[in-house]
Scaffold this active site. Structure first.
Site, PDB file in Angstrom:
ATOM      1  N   CYS A 126       0.779  -1.227  -0.130  1.00  9.63           N
ATOM      2  CA  CYS A 126       0.045  -0.004   0.023  1.00  9.63           C
ATOM      3  C   CYS A 126       0.907   1.134   0.026  1.00  9.63           C
ATOM      4  O   CYS A 126       2.349   1.107  -0.378  1.00  9.63           O
ATOM      5  CB  CYS A 126      -0.945  -0.020   1.135  1.00  9.63           C
ATOM      6  N   ARG A 179      -3.343  -0.660   5.517  1.00  5.65           N
ATOM      7  CA  ARG A 179      -3.810  -1.413   4.546  1.00  5.65           C
ATOM      8  C   ARG A 179      -3.030  -2.805   4.346  1.00  5.65           C
ATOM      9  O   ARG A 179      -3.497  -3.886   4.602  1.00  5.65           O
ATOM     10  CB  ARG A 179      -4.448  -1.102   3.215  1.00  5.65           C
ATOM     11  N   ASP A 183      -8.259   4.100   1.392  1.00  9.41           N
ATOM     12  CA  ASP A 183      -7.170   4.207   2.097  1.00  9.41           C
ATOM     13  C   ASP A 183      -7.638   4.576   3.566  1.00  9.41           C
ATOM     14  O   ASP A 183      -8.183   5.747   3.541  1.00  9.41           O
ATOM     15  CB  ASP A 183      -6.076   4.965   1.735  1.00  9.41           C
TER      16      ASP A 183
END
Length: 161
Positions: free
Chosen positions: A8, A14, A124
């Site tokens: 990520c 994440r 996100d």
């Protein structure tokens, strides 16, 4: 052994969540000797830091360990070290593909594993704050990825590798 790297942006929300979730599923399946998991980010802002508080809180709620997880950035050698590089969004995937050049790594988006899901990227939560939605997507994506990894392991066993 199959090696998986989740990617990520900053490696605090994440991708460490996905790493922890997949490790948990691997442990439950008894496949620790056959699959390894790591995570990294394309940016270096959080290098050396633990997962975001929202990620830690959510993983605690589900009884999933994140012990030892610290942020790091994707390195060129990762493209040779990992069999599957699973990106959380298209921007991270593009950055990894650029870094990969002619590498043989299998690079994909986590949401590619969930073709019926409305989301095409994992949002996100650093910006949205919605860690629950991210967990739902990560959990389903990791389940689909584990199924794929089990098929690959089974194929290798059948081939006598």
């Amino acid at each position: 052994m199959l090696n998986v790297l989740f990617v990520c942006l900053g490696n605090i929300c994440r991708s460490p969540m996905a790493e922890a979730v997949l490790r948990h599923k691997i442990r439950e399946s008894g496949l620790e000797a056959e699959i390894s998991v790591d995570s990294a980010g394309t940016g270096d802002w959080h290098t050396g830091k633990p997962p975001h508080g929202g990620t830690r809180e959510l993983l605690d709620r589900y009884g999933i360990s994140y012990a030892g997880l610290v942020a790091r950035t994707v390195q060129p050698e990762d493209l040779d070290r990992y069999d599957f590089i699973v990106c959380m969004d298209r921007s991270n995937e593009a950055n990894v593909r650029k870094l990969a050049g002619g590498s043989g790594a299998r690079i994909m988006g986590l949401m590619d594993l969930l073709p019926d899901e409305a989301f095409r990227e994992v949002p996100d939560p650093y910006f949205t704050g919605n860690f629950d939605e991210v967990y739902r997507l990560v959990d389903a994506g990791c389940e689909a990825l584990l199924f794929r990894l089990k098929e690959e392991i089974s194929g290798k066993r059948t081939a006598g590798e």
